[in-house]
Write a protein that holds these residues in place. Structure first.
Motif, mmCIF file in Angstrom:
data_model
loop_
_atom_site.group_PDB
_atom_site.id
_atom_site.type_symbol
_atom_site.label_atom_id
_atom_site.label_comp_id
_atom_site.label_asym_id
_atom_site.label_seq_id
_atom_site.Cartn_x
_atom_site.Cartn_y
_atom_site.Cartn_z
ATOM 1 N N GLU A 46 2.807 1.919 -6.858
ATOM 2 C CA GLU A 46 1.742 1.968 -7.872
ATOM 3 C C GLU A 46 2.103 1.064 -9.053
ATOM 4 O OE1 GLU A 46 -1.362 3.251 -7.901
ATOM 5 O OE2 GLU A 46 -0.899 3.601 -5.785
ATOM 6 N N GLY A 47 3.363 1.092 -9.448
ATOM 7 C CA GLY A 47 3.818 0.218 -10.531
ATOM 8 C C GLY A 47 3.709 -1.250 -10.168
ATOM 9 N N TRP A 48 3.998 -1.581 -8.913
ATOM 10 C CA TRP A 48 3.878 -2.973 -8.472
ATOM 11 C C TRP A 48 2.430 -3.439 -8.552
ATOM 12 C CZ3 TRP A 48 7.235 -2.182 -3.450
ATOM 13 C CH2 TRP A 48 8.579 -1.996 -3.827
ATOM 14 N N ARG A 49 1.510 -2.561 -8.176
ATOM 15 C CA ARG A 49 0.087 -2.930 -8.264
ATOM 16 C C ARG A 49 -0.316 -3.106 -9.731
ATOM 17 N NH1 ARG A 49 -1.162 0.387 -3.240
ATOM 18 N NH2 ARG A 49 -1.489 2.201 -4.557
ATOM 19 N N GLY A 50 0.158 -2.227 -10.599
ATOM 20 C CA GLY A 50 -0.137 -2.356 -12.023
ATOM 21 C C GLY A 50 0.447 -3.617 -12.633
ATOM 22 N N ARG A 70 6.428 5.704 -3.624
ATOM 23 C CA ARG A 70 4.983 5.551 -3.844
ATOM 24 C C ARG A 70 4.706 5.242 -5.319
ATOM 25 N NH1 ARG A 70 4.732 8.955 0.536
ATOM 26 N NH2 ARG A 70 4.980 10.887 -0.624
ATOM 27 N N GLY A 71 5.482 5.838 -6.213
ATOM 28 C CA GLY A 71 5.357 5.513 -7.634
ATOM 29 C C GLY A 71 5.724 4.068 -7.926
ATOM 30 N N SER A 83 0.862 -1.189 0.000
ATOM 31 C CA SER A 83 0.000 0.000 0.000
ATOM 32 C C SER A 83 0.893 1.232 0.000
ATOM 33 C CB SER A 83 -0.918 0.008 1.222
ATOM 34 O OG SER A 83 -0.218 0.420 2.370
ATOM 35 N N SER A 84 0.340 2.355 -0.400
ATOM 36 C CA SER A 84 1.144 3.581 -0.423
ATOM 37 C C SER A 84 1.635 3.954 0.969
ATOM 38 C CB SER A 84 0.389 4.724 -1.079
ATOM 39 O OG SER A 84 -0.884 4.853 -0.526
#
Length: 193
Positions: A69-73, A65-66, A34-35
């Protein structure tokens, strides 16, 4: 022209479900990032040991944090899957484990991991790797998991061997680190073996 062999794992096997939280023996969990975890990842990447074996550095929590987000994508695109290794009770991040370079059709991926400095020597990485491998083989249906590390990274070699990843060979001058080219040990586990 049709293929004579079906895909080992069908496309969508990961993306059509939420990334799971996986129990790890000894009170740990593998959970999606999570962020709110950005400070822990930033701290990890300030560690000289992690910096030695990774080509990436973290300049700020915002940058991290970026990454998250990339890991989630990457999960949604079924190319990589990253988990935080956390203490089950406190949810404190003690490491990371991942499946990288996932090729569902071939049933293969590469395992990667790191641990926070304060968590080293407690068996965090081996327990997390075993839990991830069991899930990848048993739930997803992958056939082969590879694990590579610099031959000079003896701690990572111990993790690979403790978790049943047999040494298959040495990839000469395979990865460039800040201090030059490194030979890499190739380890692997195969489902059912």
């Amino acid at each position: 022209m049709p293929f004579t062999i079906s895909d080992i794992v069908a496309a969508g096997a990961l993306a059509r479900r939420a990334q799971p939280t996986l129990p790890v023996p000894g009170g740990l969990v593998l959970r999606p990032w999570s962020s709110a975890d950005a400070p822990a990842v930033y701290e990890a990447f300030q560690d000289p040991v992690i910096q030695r074996w990774h080509a990436r550095v973290a300049d700020s929590e915002s940058e991290v944090r970026g990454w998250i987000e990339g890991w989630r994508g990457a999960w949604e695109e079924e190319r990589d899957a990253y988990w935080a290794v956390a203490e089950g009770g406190s949810d404190v991040v003690v490491g990371r484990v991942a499946l990288r370079g996932i090729v569902l059709a071939d049933g293969q991926a590469e395992v990667a991991y790191w641990t926070m400095p304060g968590a080293r020597g407690r068996g965090v990485a081996p327990r997390a790797v075993v839990a991830l491998a069991e899930w990848a083989f048993g739930e997803v249906g992958l056939h082969r998991l590879e694990l590579t590390h610099a031959t000079a990274n003896e701690a990572s070699c111990r993790v690979a061997l403790k978790t049943g990843f047999a040494v298959e060979g040495t990839k000469r001058s395979a990865v460039l680190h800040e201090d030059g080219w490194h030979d890499m040990h190739l380890h692997a586990r195969v489902a059912g073996v």
